[in-house]
Design a protein around this motif. Structure first.
Motif, PDB file in Angstrom:
ATOM      1  N   ALA A 208       0.894  -1.139   0.088  1.00  0.00           N
ATOM      2  CA  ALA A 208      -0.023  -0.002   0.130  1.00  0.00           C
ATOM      3  C   ALA A 208       0.803   1.367   0.053  1.00  0.00           C
ATOM      4  CB  ALA A 208      -0.993   0.146   1.157  1.00  0.00           C
ATOM      5  N   ALA A 209       0.458   2.213  -0.547  1.00  0.00           N
ATOM      6  CA  ALA A 209       0.952   3.804  -0.432  1.00  0.00           C
ATOM      7  C   ALA A 209       0.706   4.163   0.811  1.00  0.00           C
ATOM      8  CB  ALA A 209       0.540   4.546  -1.631  1.00  0.00           C
ATOM      9  N   PRO A 210       1.535   5.239   1.148  1.00  0.00           N
ATOM     10  CA  PRO A 210       1.514   5.894   2.329  1.00  0.00           C
ATOM     11  C   PRO A 210      -0.021   6.322   2.769  1.00  0.00           C
ATOM     12  CG  PRO A 210       3.747   6.442   1.603  1.00  0.00           C
ATOM     13  CD  PRO A 210       2.812   5.832   0.293  1.00  0.00           C
ATOM     14  N   ASP A 211      -0.542   5.872   3.812  1.00  0.00           N
ATOM     15  CA  ASP A 211      -1.728   6.333   4.209  1.00  0.00           C
ATOM     16  C   ASP A 211      -2.806   5.879   3.237  1.00  0.00           C
ATOM     17  OD1 ASP A 211      -0.972   7.806   6.237  1.00  0.00           O
ATOM     18  OD2 ASP A 211      -0.597   9.433   5.057  1.00  0.00           O
ATOM     19  N   GLN A 212      -2.509   4.978   2.249  1.00  0.00           N
ATOM     20  CA  GLN A 212      -3.588   4.651   1.553  1.00  0.00           C
ATOM     21  C   GLN A 212      -4.601   3.432   2.200  1.00  0.00           C
ATOM     22  OE1 GLN A 212      -2.410   1.870  -1.534  1.00  0.00           O
ATOM     23  NE2 GLN A 212      -4.217   1.820  -2.574  1.00  0.00           N
ATOM     24  N   LEU A 213      -4.097   2.727   3.233  1.00  0.00           N
ATOM     25  CA  LEU A 213      -4.869   1.767   3.909  1.00  0.00           C
ATOM     26  C   LEU A 213      -4.945   2.208   5.482  1.00  0.00           C
ATOM     27  CD1 LEU A 213      -6.258  -1.100   4.547  1.00  0.00           C
ATOM     28  CD2 LEU A 213      -3.908  -1.675   4.928  1.00  0.00           C
ATOM     29  N   GLN A 214      -6.247   2.397   5.964  1.00  0.00           N
ATOM     30  CA  GLN A 214      -6.469   2.841   7.202  1.00  0.00           C
ATOM     31  C   GLN A 214      -7.222   1.936   7.870  1.00  0.00           C
ATOM     32  OE1 GLN A 214      -7.323   7.013   8.194  1.00  0.00           O
ATOM     33  NE2 GLN A 214      -6.998   7.441   5.990  1.00  0.00           N
ATOM     34  N   VAL A 215      -6.869   1.074   9.033  1.00  0.00           N
ATOM     35  CA  VAL A 215      -7.522   0.226   9.858  1.00  0.00           C
ATOM     36  C   VAL A 215      -8.268   0.611  11.226  1.00  0.00           C
ATOM     37  CG1 VAL A 215      -7.299  -1.930  10.891  1.00  0.00           C
ATOM     38  CG2 VAL A 215      -6.096  -1.697   8.801  1.00  0.00           C
ATOM     39  N   PHE A 216      -9.465   0.462  11.351  1.00  0.00           N
ATOM     40  CA  PHE A 216     -10.068   0.911  12.359  1.00  0.00           C
ATOM     41  C   PHE A 216     -10.679  -0.325  13.283  1.00  0.00           C
ATOM     42  CE2 PHE A 216     -10.907   4.255   8.777  1.00  0.00           C
ATOM     43  CZ  PHE A 216     -10.091   5.179   9.444  1.00  0.00           C
ATOM     44  N   GLY A 217     -10.739   0.035  14.723  1.00  0.00           N
ATOM     45  CA  GLY A 217     -11.144  -0.875  15.608  1.00  0.00           C
ATOM     46  C   GLY A 217     -12.454  -0.898  15.699  1.00  0.00           C
ATOM     47  N   ARG A 218     -13.232  -1.884  16.637  1.00  0.00           N
ATOM     48  CA  ARG A 218     -14.671  -2.136  16.626  1.00  0.00           C
ATOM     49  C   ARG A 218     -15.249  -0.998  17.291  1.00  0.00           C
ATOM     50  NH1 ARG A 218     -16.943  -6.411  17.688  1.00  0.00           N
ATOM     51  NH2 ARG A 218     -18.613  -5.840  19.330  1.00  0.00           N
ATOM     52  N   GLU A 219     -14.617   0.053  18.063  1.00  0.00           N
ATOM     53  CA  GLU A 219     -15.305   1.102  18.782  1.00  0.00           C
ATOM     54  C   GLU A 219     -14.486   2.226  18.641  1.00  0.00           C
ATOM     55  OE1 GLU A 219     -15.810   0.064  22.860  1.00  0.00           O
ATOM     56  OE2 GLU A 219     -17.299  -1.653  22.518  1.00  0.00           O
ATOM     57  N   GLN A 220     -13.945   2.416  17.415  1.00  0.00           N
ATOM     58  CA  GLN A 220     -13.394   3.609  17.093  1.00  0.00           C
ATOM     59  C   GLN A 220     -14.309   4.752  16.395  1.00  0.00           C
ATOM     60  OE1 GLN A 220      -9.453   2.852  15.264  1.00  0.00           O
ATOM     61  NE2 GLN A 220      -8.929   4.839  14.794  1.00  0.00           N
ATOM     62  N   TRP A 221     -15.047   5.163  17.234  1.00  0.00           N
ATOM     63  CA  TRP A 221     -16.349   5.925  16.849  1.00  0.00           C
ATOM     64  C   TRP A 221     -15.872   7.463  15.950  1.00  0.00           C
ATOM     65  CZ3 TRP A 221     -19.824   2.820  16.410  1.00  0.00           C
ATOM     66  CH2 TRP A 221     -19.950   1.711  17.527  1.00  0.00           C
ATOM     67  N   MET A 222     -14.667   7.621  16.224  1.00  0.00           N
ATOM     68  CA  MET A 222     -14.212   9.036  15.380  1.00  0.00           C
ATOM     69  C   MET A 222     -13.593   8.415  14.208  1.00  0.00           C
ATOM     70  SD  MET A 222     -14.968  11.513  17.438  1.00  0.00           S
ATOM     71  CE  MET A 222     -14.166  12.803  16.301  1.00  0.00           C
ATOM     72  N   ALA A 223     -13.764   7.243  13.542  1.00  0.00           N
ATOM     73  CA  ALA A 223     -13.539   7.027  12.225  1.00  0.00           C
ATOM     74  C   ALA A 223     -14.173   7.636  11.380  1.00  0.00           C
ATOM     75  CB  ALA A 223     -13.545   5.482  12.185  1.00  0.00           C
ATOM     76  N   PRO A 224     -13.751   8.081  10.078  1.00  0.00           N
ATOM     77  CA  PRO A 224     -14.404   8.624   9.141  1.00  0.00           C
ATOM     78  C   PRO A 224     -15.852   7.784   8.713  1.00  0.00           C
ATOM     79  CG  PRO A 224     -12.342   8.892   8.363  1.00  0.00           C
ATOM     80  CD  PRO A 224     -12.461   7.787   9.440  1.00  0.00           C
ATOM     81  N   VAL A 225     -15.758   6.577   8.847  1.00  0.00           N
ATOM     82  CA  VAL A 225     -16.838   5.807   8.299  1.00  0.00           C
ATOM     83  C   VAL A 225     -18.257   5.807   9.076  1.00  0.00           C
ATOM     84  CG1 VAL A 225     -15.392   4.213   7.195  1.00  0.00           C
ATOM     85  CG2 VAL A 225     -15.929   3.627   9.348  1.00  0.00           C
ATOM     86  N   ALA A 226     -17.980   6.651  10.619  1.00  0.00           N
ATOM     87  CA  ALA A 226     -18.906   6.556  11.508  1.00  0.00           C
ATOM     88  C   ALA A 226     -20.070   7.530  11.220  1.00  0.00           C
ATOM     89  CB  ALA A 226     -18.267   6.555  12.901  1.00  0.00           C
ATOM     90  N   SER A 227     -19.854   8.607  10.252  1.00  0.00           N
ATOM     91  CA  SER A 227     -20.422   9.625   9.948  1.00  0.00           C
ATOM     92  C   SER A 227     -20.825   9.672   8.574  1.00  0.00           C
ATOM     93  CB  SER A 227     -19.785  10.854  10.543  1.00  0.00           C
ATOM     94  OG  SER A 227     -20.458  12.063  10.131  1.00  0.00           O
ATOM     95  N   GLY A 228     -22.139  10.355   8.389  1.00  0.00           N
ATOM     96  CA  GLY A 228     -22.744  10.485   7.003  1.00  0.00           C
ATOM     97  C   GLY A 228     -21.926  11.532   6.607  1.00  0.00           C
ATOM     98  N   SER A 229     -20.958  12.593   7.138  1.00  0.00           N
ATOM     99  CA  SER A 229     -20.505  13.615   6.474  1.00  0.00           C
ATOM    100  C   SER A 229     -19.249  13.072   5.813  1.00  0.00           C
ATOM    101  CB  SER A 229     -20.230  14.685   7.456  1.00  0.00           C
ATOM    102  OG  SER A 229     -19.380  14.143   8.595  1.00  0.00           O
ATOM    103  N   ALA A 230     -18.705  11.960   6.241  1.00  0.00           N
ATOM    104  CA  ALA A 230     -17.476  11.484   5.494  1.00  0.00           C
ATOM    105  C   ALA A 230     -17.914  10.079   5.234  1.00  0.00           C
ATOM    106  CB  ALA A 230     -16.519  11.322   6.557  1.00  0.00           C
ATOM    107  N   ALA A 231     -18.985   9.810   4.584  1.00  0.00           N
ATOM    108  CA  ALA A 231     -19.390   8.413   4.111  1.00  0.00           C
ATOM    109  C   ALA A 231     -18.554   8.072   2.862  1.00  0.00           C
ATOM    110  CB  ALA A 231     -20.717   8.349   3.752  1.00  0.00           C
ATOM    111  N   PRO A 232     -18.152   6.884   2.808  1.00  0.00           N
ATOM    112  CA  PRO A 232     -17.228   6.391   1.220  1.00  0.00           C
ATOM    113  C   PRO A 232     -18.257   6.444   0.409  1.00  0.00           C
ATOM    114  CG  PRO A 232     -17.537   4.713   3.021  1.00  0.00           C
ATOM    115  CD  PRO A 232     -18.127   5.766   3.714  1.00  0.00           C
ATOM    116  N   ASP A 233     -17.771   6.200  -0.864  1.00  0.00           N
ATOM    117  CA  ASP A 233     -18.584   6.212  -2.151  1.00  0.00           C
ATOM    118  C   ASP A 233     -19.337   4.659  -1.928  1.00  0.00           C
ATOM    119  OD1 ASP A 233     -19.093   6.620  -5.018  1.00  0.00           O
ATOM    120  OD2 ASP A 233     -17.861   5.010  -5.203  1.00  0.00           O
TER     121      ASP A 233
END
Length: 206
Positions: free
Chosen positions: A70-95
């Motif tokens: 992976a390129a630098p910062d291409q992969l980000q891994v999040f834990g099961r209760e990492q609620w500040m991850a982008p995927v937890a909010s509609g304002s940062a929802a992935p495609d």
């Protein structure tokens, strides 16, 4: 990175190789990837493959980034209760988001909007923001409960793609069967690939 991110969740159904191969292909495609691996999935991965994933998200991110180039910062891994991850909010929802493989427990939680952990919340976000969600269940036989959940999700626009490889490409190995399923997933999230030949064509597309 300018290309749209893909969220990938690997849960505790058999078929961990599908999720790992999908991760590899997404990284090779240049897409940013947000990855979540459930604790049961870590057990399945250790059972079904030769990988022994580190237990923490940061260590897992480093391990998988190195393994798949992976390129630098291409992969980000999040834990099961990492609620500040982008995927937890509609304002940062992935495609798009893929759950591969998708356990029937995760399927049930998504269908009922449980949102008890980050994987379930991320799927809930993708649904409410009307983005693409692909679920890859690997279970047999399917009970009426499983089928009802799948039907309800399909009516919401979710793609239900069981890990059921085709054979018209004359697979010679387990890897060929895995690539068939992964290729179909990539088709549905608009990621180009050359994993398997298209129907009516000979040989792998180059």
């Amino acid at each position: 990175m300018s290309r749209k991110a893909v969220t990938l969740a690997i849960t505790g159904a058999s078929g961990a190789v599908y999720g790992l191969r999908l991760l590899e292909c997404l990284i090779q495609s240049g897409r940013p990837v947000y990855l979540m691996v459930s604790p049961p999935a870590q057990v399945v991965i250790a059972t079904e493959t030769d990988l022994d994933l580190p237990g923490t998200p940061a260590a897992m991110q480093g391990f998988l980034s190195e393994r798949f180039g992976a390129a630098p910062d291409q992969l980000q891994v999040f834990g099961r209760e990492q609620w500040m991850a982008p995927v937890a909010s509609g304002s940062a929802a992935p495609d798009s988001m893929v759950v591969c493989p998708c356990s029937t427990g995760t399927l049930s939680a998504i269908a009922t909007g449980a949102s008890n952990n980050l994987i379930e919340r991320a799927a809930d976000v993708v649904l409410k923001e009307r983005r693409r969600l692909v679920l890859v269940p690997r279970e047999a036989p399917l009970s009426a409960i499983h089928l009802e959940h799948m039907l309800n999700l399909s009516r919401l626009g979710v793609t239900i793609m069981p890990a059921a490889p085709g054979f018209y490409h004359h697979p010679k190995s387990i890897e060929d069967l895995v690539d068939f399923v992964v290729g179909r997933v990539l088709d549905h999230i608009d990621v180009e690939h050359a994993l398997v030949p298209r129907w009516g064509y000979r040989g792998k597309p180059g």
